[in-house]
Design an enzyme around this catalytic site. Structure first.
Site, mmCIF file in Angstrom:
data_model
loop_
_atom_site.group_PDB
_atom_site.id
_atom_site.type_symbol
_atom_site.label_atom_id
_atom_site.label_comp_id
_atom_site.label_asym_id
_atom_site.label_seq_id
_atom_site.Cartn_x
_atom_site.Cartn_y
_atom_site.Cartn_z
ATOM 1 N N GLY A 42 -1.741 31.768 -26.478
ATOM 2 C CA GLY A 42 -0.456 31.789 -25.765
ATOM 3 C C GLY A 42 -0.624 31.316 -24.329
ATOM 4 N N ALA A 43 -1.398 30.225 -24.174
ATOM 5 C CA ALA A 43 -1.772 29.784 -22.820
ATOM 6 C C ALA A 43 -0.727 28.876 -22.186
ATOM 7 C CB ALA A 43 -3.107 29.046 -22.887
ATOM 8 N N ASN A 44 0.338 28.565 -22.936
ATOM 9 C CA ASN A 44 1.296 27.600 -22.396
ATOM 10 C C ASN A 44 2.409 28.236 -21.568
ATOM 11 O OD1 ASN A 44 2.069 28.274 -25.398
ATOM 12 N ND2 ASN A 44 3.968 27.807 -24.349
ATOM 13 N N GLY A 46 3.831 31.946 -19.114
ATOM 14 C CA GLY A 46 3.672 33.271 -18.513
ATOM 15 C C GLY A 46 2.263 33.648 -18.084
ATOM 16 N N ILE A 47 1.821 34.812 -18.552
ATOM 17 C CA ILE A 47 0.528 35.379 -18.154
ATOM 18 C C ILE A 47 -0.623 34.478 -18.614
ATOM 19 C CG2 ILE A 47 -1.012 37.358 -18.522
ATOM 20 C CD1 ILE A 47 1.641 39.040 -18.867
ATOM 21 N N GLY A 48 -0.532 33.966 -19.840
ATOM 22 C CA GLY A 48 -1.601 33.119 -20.377
ATOM 23 C C GLY A 48 -1.769 31.853 -19.555
ATOM 24 N N TYR A 199 7.121 46.656 -31.387
ATOM 25 C CA TYR A 199 6.283 46.164 -30.287
ATOM 26 C C TYR A 199 5.240 47.212 -29.897
ATOM 27 C CZ TYR A 199 5.123 44.052 -25.750
ATOM 28 O OH TYR A 199 4.463 43.493 -24.690
#
Ligand SMILES: NC(=O)c1ccc[n+]([C@@H]2O[C@H](COP(=O)([O-])OP(=O)(O)OC[C@H]3O[C@@H](n4cnc5c(N)ncnc54)[C@H](OP(=O)(O)O)[C@@H]3O)[C@@H](O)[C@H]2O)c1
Length: 324
Positions: A42-44, A46-48, A199
């Protein structure tokens, strides 16, 4: 006149103090990561994405694992603008599909001999209820079962590194879950409680997994920790009605500016878990400090039992105990 000026100064000071307080801890480690291979899922966004920038600045060889490789490529270009020497690879990974997780792992194993870091960061929140191609609730599979399988597939490469670290990005939301909800993991193909519980269970699962895996890896070079990034302004809230509605968002904006972290601030605990010289394993970091998760999440017996339950429901992948 002086009354107004001192009023403005005091208000400015209080606002700054509140923002500093909610910004949380900052990772002060200066460790370099030159040549070390780190996977960020999920690097694309927010946090990533923010974490990937921080790691590239420290010289890491980055593998951006994204379900949309076009978005991953955009991030790679942004990183290269700031750090032209950065080594960045984009790989396709959809955690909601075990065959994608398998293909990703095979691809990585064919191209890399060892991995220093795996950051299980990708996640979804308040997603419309959907059953995946593997017949699981999408939140459970994306946030917990997918990372569980991915980590096992990559363990050989992590063990091949002199030192290696796994960082599981969890959430304070794990505290919302009780033992009864946790057990629901076995029935979620047919039963769904609420978005919040879905969640919370997935994030509690990640902490329990961290705990049990750390025990299993205690005689190896691999340490594994979970982190809580705090409340961070990212796309994760895209499905939450109160934040996806532009009017409601505008109403909350003045408060959110004060108390919600930026993605860069949200990335600090994961960065810290990757860099700190403290080699504690099986722990939970919040605001760059070791912190205590909920009593259920701190229970070794539940962690062991939940690990076994997870293996049972993933028997198609890992086989049954009698196969071992
Ligand atoms: N933001 C917060 O306040 C907060 C608080 C506590 C914990 N967290 C955790 O922090 C992590 C990062 O979230 P974020 O806040 O940075 O949100 P975000 O900006 O929405 O980033 C989430 C990332 O996960 C990816 N992703 C979603 N489903 C995926 C799948 N099936 N396969 C592969 N990648 C997938 C997204 O890809 P797309 O861009 O293609 O959707 C995106 O890159 C999550 O695990 C989240 O639960 C966030």
């Amino acid at each position: 006149m002086w009354k107004y000026i001192s009023g403005i100064v005091v208000a400015g000071g209080v606002t700054y103090g509140v923002m500093r307080y909610f910004a949380g801890g900052i990772c002060r480690c200066t460790t370099r990561l030159d040549g070390l291979v780190i996977i960020v899922t999920g690097a694309n966004s927010g946090i990533g994405k923010a974490l990937s920038f921080e790691l590239a600045r420290r010289g890491a060889t980055l593998i951006l694992a994204c379900r949309d490789t076009k978005k991953g490529l955009d991030v790679k270009c942004e990183i290269l603008v700031e750090i032209p020497s950065a080594e960045v690879y984009i790989k396709h990974l959809d955690l909601a599909s075990f065959s994608s997780v398998y293909k990703f792992s095979q691809n990585i194993s064919s191209e890399f001999r060892e991995i220093y870091g795996l950051v299980n960061n990708a996640g979804i929140f308040y997603h419309p209820q959907t059953i995946t191609e593997n017949n699981f609730d999408i939140t459970l599979q994306t946030n917990y079962l997918g990372p569980f399988v991915l980590t096992h597939y990559l363990l050989k490469l992590l063990k091949a590194s002199d030192h290696a670290r796994i960082v599981n990005v969890s959430s304070n939301a794990h505290r919302m879950v009780n033992y009864y909800d946790l057990q629901a993991v076995t029935t979620w193909q047919s039963e769904f409680r609420s978005h919040f519980i879905a969640y919370g269970v997935s994030k509690l699962g990640l902490i329990l997994f961290t705990r049990e895996l750390s025990k299993q890896l205690s005689n190896t070079n691999v340490i594994v920790n979970a982190v809580d990034p705090g409340n961070v302004n990212t796309n994760i809230f895209r499905y939450l009605p109160s934040l996806s509605n532009p009017w409601l968002y505008a109403l909350q904006w003045p408060i959110r500016v004060l108390v919600v972290k930026s993605p860069q601030q949200g990335a600090q605990s994961a960065l810290h878990a990757l860099l700190t010289s403290n080699r504690s394993t099986g722990q939970y970091y919040s605001d760059c400090k070791l912190s205590l998760p909920s009593p259920i999440a701190s229970n070794d017996k539940i962690a062991k039992e939940y690990y076994r339950i997870t293996l049972d429901i993933l028997a198609d992948i890992f086989g049954t105990e009698s196969d071992c």
